[in-house]
Design a protein around this motif. Structure first.
Motif: not given
Length: 91
Positions: A41, A34, A36, A38-39
């Motif tokens: 991508e 992750r 920050n 968020k995952r």
């Protein structure tokens, strides 16, 4: 990519969170990283100084703040200077 950013997989490899760059890319694509909160991508995601990276690998979960982007994969002591560990209180 801009000079103030570095590919996520490259940074993970430089910082020794993975033994090879392809394993670093796999950590990202398998959903173990992750940025920050968020995952991540894609392994090609741009990482900047100050970003918070969380790696949930089989052997350890680490939350770190990016301190430097690095220029190469050096010895462990050099790799350790690329990040600062974040404690449970977020500092």
């Amino acid at each position: 990519m801009r000079d103030d950013r570095q590919r996520l997989d490259k940074w993970l490899w430089f910082a020794r969170f993975a033994k090879t760059r392809s394993l670093a890319a796999r950590l990202v694509t398998d959903g173990f990283v992750r940025v920050n909160g968020k995952r991540a991508e894609a392994a090609s995601k741009g990482l900047a100084v100050g970003d918070v990276v969380t790696v949930a690998a089989a052997h350890v979960t680490a939350a770190v703040r990016v301190v430097d982007l690095g220029q190469r994969r050096g010895p462990a002591e050099e790799a350790r200077r690329l990040y600062a560990e974040i404690g449970p209180d977020g500092t």
